[in-house]
Design an enzyme around this catalytic site. Structure first.
Site, mmCIF file in Angstrom:
data_model
loop_
_atom_site.group_PDB
_atom_site.id
_atom_site.type_symbol
_atom_site.label_atom_id
_atom_site.label_comp_id
_atom_site.label_asym_id
_atom_site.label_seq_id
_atom_site.Cartn_x
_atom_site.Cartn_y
_atom_site.Cartn_z
ATOM 1 N N ALA A 194 -10.450 -20.738 9.466
ATOM 2 C CA ALA A 194 -8.886 -20.045 10.504
ATOM 3 C C ALA A 194 -8.024 -20.010 10.511
ATOM 4 C CB ALA A 194 -10.208 -21.314 11.460
ATOM 5 N N GLY B 139 -6.586 -16.629 4.666
ATOM 6 C CA GLY B 139 -7.840 -16.199 3.816
ATOM 7 C C GLY B 139 -7.200 -16.386 2.330
ATOM 8 N N HIS C 264 -21.552 -19.369 6.020
ATOM 9 C CA HIS C 264 -20.499 -20.517 6.535
ATOM 10 C C HIS C 264 -19.557 -21.468 5.538
ATOM 11 C CE1 HIS C 264 -20.646 -23.852 9.518
ATOM 12 N NE2 HIS C 264 -19.595 -23.131 9.648
ATOM 13 N N ASP C 265 -18.832 -21.043 5.613
ATOM 14 C CA ASP C 265 -17.968 -21.683 4.924
ATOM 15 C C ASP C 265 -18.602 -23.273 4.201
ATOM 16 O OD1 ASP C 265 -16.547 -22.644 7.278
ATOM 17 O OD2 ASP C 265 -14.394 -21.260 7.092
ATOM 18 N N THR C 266 -18.158 -24.128 5.498
ATOM 19 C CA THR C 266 -19.701 -25.322 5.441
ATOM 20 C C THR C 266 -20.226 -25.212 4.513
ATOM 21 O OG1 THR C 266 -18.143 -26.105 7.610
ATOM 22 C CG2 THR C 266 -19.470 -27.347 6.353
ATOM 23 N N ASN D 1 -19.616 -32.271 13.644
ATOM 24 C CA ASN D 1 -18.126 -31.386 13.626
ATOM 25 C C ASN D 1 -16.770 -32.544 14.062
ATOM 26 O OD1 ASN D 1 -19.818 -29.605 13.307
ATOM 27 N ND2 ASN D 1 -18.001 -27.830 14.063
ATOM 28 N N GLY E 24 -9.002 -27.328 1.752
ATOM 29 C CA GLY E 24 -7.497 -27.637 1.516
ATOM 30 C C GLY E 24 -7.080 -29.394 1.933
#
Length: 490
Positions: free
Chosen positions: A11, A14, A237-239, A297, A407
């Protein structure tokens, strides 16, 4: 071994990473990193999707200049947001950002008509005001010309793949986040779509991670002067990709994907859709190999990121390490917030909102950046404990510790405080979890790895994991009681 290419879009930034599998060790090279800045135009907050596509092409160019022709590529990104394709095959407007205000009040109005039980019972997805179902309902309420002219619905990785290949596919892990996919029936929920007035013809067949979804179109190859590259669907989905990369050796494990959002949960063979899951507002998102991610979340480092942006606007420039250092020196547990309070969802003057929460809850007001950052990080760690205990209750599992990836684990203070809060070890690593998950799904599809469990072992053998043991138990136990009271948590 030939290289493969993973695009991991978060978000706020990238990256394009080149991966090689060499003697069961993963080698990763970052080719390209770029910012992902939403753009405010009038009253709308939108994604600069064409800039992102430009950056994806820059990644291909840098691979070319490095002498690499990847054997495949795949893209993962954040969830819920989408683009609409018109009859001409062109994108109808920039995708809205999930934090845009056009969904304000829409979830509540939709739930009044359809009921929470019906929506959750058919999707198993956590209620969040920016879920795709409410974004589409908002467009319908506004009689949007984009919706009127739409022929296809594509989520962000679907859309970028379409730009690359000319082919349109919807991918499973991202589709499940929309609150429009029925995991019990394995399809888009046409009843819910009809209830919000959206044609099911917009939605294509759902493909699983590892599926071949085309190759670079001739115009892209000609523009960049490269050979065509096969394009695969990963866990988009990055998760979903981050969880695929959790270096767990035990089958029952808890994870925290830590970044702008914090997503905590466990991996299940089937979705958990019952009254307790609805009451606790958990979600069931698709994973690799038909698994489901039972998770919740949590607002995550978004609050800290917005504070930093607010200080920059005021002419105060701090690096994240500087902020963490200041937080470490501030007094412990002076004040706490509930990171998931609605006041923290939208962009804005986040330091003032942190202070407002403290004033409203009768606490000392943090003034300095160090005090505010300490308040945020301690509160996040305590919220992690709360959600971890709920995850154990709902899944029927007991976890010996917590795997943290992403991260956010570069913030060693947050990792240590998370261990202190949960009273169990934290295993932190790898940092590039989503990108590694993206890569291993490609290798599984190509037969280089047998399954996700072999992939997790290879990741564990390839990257260090830092262990944080809990300490200062009594103070954190006392702080947890205070936190639950302030946040109104049972």
């Amino acid at each position: 071994m030939p290289s493969i290419l993973a695009y991991d879009l978060g978000a706020s930034s990238g990256r394009a990473l080149l991966g090689r599998l060499n003697n069961r060790k993963i080698e990763v090279e970052e080719l390209h990193r770029f910012s992902n800045d939403p753009v405010g135009v009038g009253d709308r907050l939108q994604w600069d999707i064409l800039r992102l596509f430009h950056e994806i092409k820059q990644g291909l160019l840098k691979a070319k200049h490095a002498g690499e022709t990847p054997a495949s590529l795949a893209i993962d990104s954040w969830a819920v947001d989408f683009g609409l394709i018109g009859r001409s095959g062109e994108l109808l407007g920039n995708p809205y950002h999930y934090r845009d205000h056009h969904t304000d009040g829409v979830m509540e109005r939709t739930m009044e008509r359809l009921t929470a039980s019906k929506i959750f019972g058919r999707t198993g997805i956590q209620f969040l005001p920016f879920n795709t179902i409410y974004q589409l309902a908002a467009l319908k309420e506004a009689d949007s010309p984009f919706l009127q002219g739409a022929e296809r619905f594509l989520m962000i990785p679907d859309l970028l793949r379409y730009f690359l290949t000319g082919e349109m596919h919807n991918e499973f892990t991202n589709a499940t986040t929309t609150q429009l996919y029925n995991p019990l029936e394995g399809r888009w929920d046409t009843e819910l779509l009809a209830d919000i007035g959206i044609s099911s013809s917009l939605f294509g067949d759902v493909v699983q991670p590892g599926t071949s979804v085309g190759s670079l179109r001739a115009s892209v190859c000609e523009e960049l002067g490269i050979a065509s590259v096969p394009v695969l669907a990963t866990a988009e989905h990055d998760t979903g990709s981050a969880v695929a990369a959790v270096p767990a050796l035990e089958r029952d494990f808890a994870y925290l994907s830590c970044g702008t959002w914090s997503l905590m949960g466990t991996e299940m063979d089937r979705p958990i859709i019952n009254e307790l899951a609805q009451e606790l507002n958990f979600t069931n998102e698709g994973g690799v190999n038909g698994t489901y991610r039972l998770l919740k979340n949590i607002m995550g480092l978004w609050i800290l990121q917005e504070c930093r942006r607010a200080w920059e606007r005021a002419g105060q420039w701090y690096s994240f390490p500087e902020l963490v250092s200041m937080a470490e020196k501030a007094n412990a547990f002076k004040s706490l917030i509930d990171p998931d309070a609605p006041m923290f969802i939208h962009p804005g003057d986040m330091p003032s909102r942190v202070r407002q929460f403290c004033v409203a809850s009768g606490q000392p007001v943090p003034e300095s950046p160090g005090e505010i950052v300490r308040c945020i990080l301690e509160s996040l760690a305590l919220k992690y404990r709360y959600v971890l205990e709920l995850t154990e209750r709902l899944s029927g599992k007991s976890f010996s510790g917590l795997h943290m990836v992403g991260g956010g684990i570069q913030n060693v203070l947050l990792c240590q405080w998370s261990a202190n809060a949960i009273g169990k070890p934290v295993w932190a690593g790898p940092v590039e979890g989503s990108a590694l998950g993206n890569l291993v799904v490609q290798w599984i599809a190509q037969g280089e790895l047998s399954d996700i469990w072999e992939a997790r072992q290879v990741i564990r053998d390839s990257f260090p994991v830092t262990v944080y043991e809990p300490n200062d138990k009594a103070r954190w136990e006392e702080a947890y009681g205070k936190f639950c009271g302030l946040a109104g948590l049972a």
